[in-house]
Write an enzyme that holds these catalytic residues in place. Structure first.
Site, mmCIF file in Angstrom:
data_model
loop_
_atom_site.group_PDB
_atom_site.id
_atom_site.type_symbol
_atom_site.label_atom_id
_atom_site.label_comp_id
_atom_site.label_asym_id
_atom_site.label_seq_id
_atom_site.Cartn_x
_atom_site.Cartn_y
_atom_site.Cartn_z
ATOM 1 N N TYR A 36 0.813 -1.218 0.000
ATOM 2 C CA TYR A 36 0.000 0.000 0.000
ATOM 3 C C TYR A 36 0.849 1.272 0.000
ATOM 4 O O TYR A 36 0.316 2.377 -0.122
ATOM 5 C CB TYR A 36 -0.907 0.041 1.236
ATOM 6 C CG TYR A 36 -1.924 -1.063 1.290
ATOM 7 C CD1 TYR A 36 -3.006 -1.088 0.409
ATOM 8 C CD2 TYR A 36 -1.825 -2.080 2.235
ATOM 9 C CE1 TYR A 36 -3.960 -2.097 0.464
ATOM 10 C CE2 TYR A 36 -2.774 -3.094 2.294
ATOM 11 C CZ TYR A 36 -3.835 -3.098 1.409
ATOM 12 O OH TYR A 36 -4.775 -4.097 1.463
ATOM 13 N N HIS A 41 -4.436 6.075 -1.903
ATOM 14 C CA HIS A 41 -5.177 6.022 -0.647
ATOM 15 C C HIS A 41 -4.275 6.299 0.553
ATOM 16 O O HIS A 41 -4.764 6.636 1.639
ATOM 17 C CB HIS A 41 -5.809 4.630 -0.518
ATOM 18 C CG HIS A 41 -7.124 4.614 0.189
ATOM 19 N ND1 HIS A 41 -8.023 5.669 0.197
ATOM 20 C CD2 HIS A 41 -7.731 3.632 0.930
ATOM 21 C CE1 HIS A 41 -9.097 5.347 0.887
ATOM 22 N NE2 HIS A 41 -8.945 4.116 1.350
ATOM 23 N N TYR A 85 -5.271 -0.202 9.964
ATOM 24 C CA TYR A 85 -5.836 -0.197 8.617
ATOM 25 C C TYR A 85 -6.913 0.891 8.543
ATOM 26 O O TYR A 85 -7.461 1.318 9.548
ATOM 27 C CB TYR A 85 -6.376 -1.568 8.181
ATOM 28 C CG TYR A 85 -5.275 -2.556 7.881
ATOM 29 C CD1 TYR A 85 -4.587 -2.505 6.677
ATOM 30 C CD2 TYR A 85 -4.907 -3.512 8.817
ATOM 31 C CE1 TYR A 85 -3.557 -3.402 6.397
ATOM 32 C CE2 TYR A 85 -3.878 -4.406 8.545
ATOM 33 C CZ TYR A 85 -3.201 -4.342 7.338
ATOM 34 O OH TYR A 85 -2.182 -5.213 7.073
ATOM 35 N N ASN A 87 -10.022 1.253 7.740
ATOM 36 C CA ASN A 87 -11.401 1.136 8.219
ATOM 37 C C ASN A 87 -11.570 1.311 9.722
ATOM 38 O O ASN A 87 -12.681 1.506 10.200
ATOM 39 C CB ASN A 87 -11.990 -0.216 7.801
ATOM 40 C CG ASN A 87 -12.167 -0.333 6.306
ATOM 41 O OD1 ASN A 87 -11.789 0.555 5.545
ATOM 42 N ND2 ASN A 87 -12.742 -1.438 5.870
ATOM 43 N N ASN A 133 -13.930 5.423 4.162
ATOM 44 C CA ASN A 133 -14.034 4.549 5.336
ATOM 45 C C ASN A 133 -13.226 5.028 6.531
ATOM 46 O O ASN A 133 -13.616 4.819 7.682
ATOM 47 C CB ASN A 133 -13.625 3.123 4.964
ATOM 48 C CG ASN A 133 -14.650 2.438 4.081
ATOM 49 O OD1 ASN A 133 -15.839 2.741 4.135
ATOM 50 N ND2 ASN A 133 -14.204 1.513 3.252
#
Length: 208
Positions: A36, A41, A85, A87, A133
């Site tokens: 990532y 993001h 993470y 979320n 999120n």
């Protein structure tokens, strides 16, 4: 006399260190893990990593995230990259606000935004989660949508049904070339937030 002055300085330093109005929690949202690292993001992580490299800071892994501290003109900036993470970002934010006794108005959350052109900056003091999120969980954990957020535009240059692939995709070579200047501007914005306040920062940086 020297002992008196020494105690006075120590007391003043203690007051500055424990004064919550001079402490700021700067949170970059992202996902942990190498895959990532260079995705759109993860711009929140990227901004804080750039800040740390620029100021020779080192992140340490602590509860619910990686943390480093930067001091400037009597202000203490606590930089947080949650390890929960995306979320569950709000869980880490609430924990560190509480632990460090930082008032909500001294929180700044850095996130990507599909609705803004690439590299655009928009600072707001409240708003909806916009389907993000990380912001959704932050609002849930804080029980309010009234918190400062720094939205970094990543544009919406994706075809129908490809949104997830786009936000989790890596920057194009053209975007990467332009990122450094945008990251420099982002560091200036964070310092302004602590030194000049949220309203002056919005006036100085929004749309720039």
């Amino acid at each position: 006399m020297w002992q008196f002055l020494s105690r006075l300085f120590e007391k003043q330093n203690l007051i500055e260190e424990t004064n919550p109005m001079k402490k700021y929690l700067i949170v970059g949202l992202g996902n942990i893990g190498e895959k990532y690292e260079n995705t759109r993001h993860n711009i929140g992580f990227k901004v804080l990593d750039f800040f740390a490299n620029k100021e020779d800071l080192t992140f340490e892994t602590q509860k619910l995230g990686d943390i480093t501290t930067y001091k400037l003109k009597g202000r203490t900036f606590i930089l947080l990259k949650p390890s929960t993470y995306m979320n569950l970002s709000g869980k880490a934010i609430l924990y560190w606000l509480t632990k460090e006794k930082i008032p909500l108005e001294n929180l700044l959350v850095i996130t990507d935004d599909l609705n803004l052109p690439f590299g655009s900056i928009r600072v707001k003091t409240k708003g909806s989660d916009g389907g993000h999120n990380g912001l959704k969980d932050t609002q849930l954990q804080l029980n309010t949508n009234k918190y400062n957020r720094f939205r970094f535009g990543i544009s919406d240059a994706f075809s129908q049904g490809r949104q997830v692939d786009y936000v989790l995709g890596e920057w194009t070579p053209e975007e990467s070339d332009k990122l450094k200047e945008r990251l420099e501007k982002s560091v200036e914005l964070i310092k302004s937030f602590g030194l000049a306040g949220i309203n002056n920062t919005m006036n100085s940086f929004n749309g720039k």
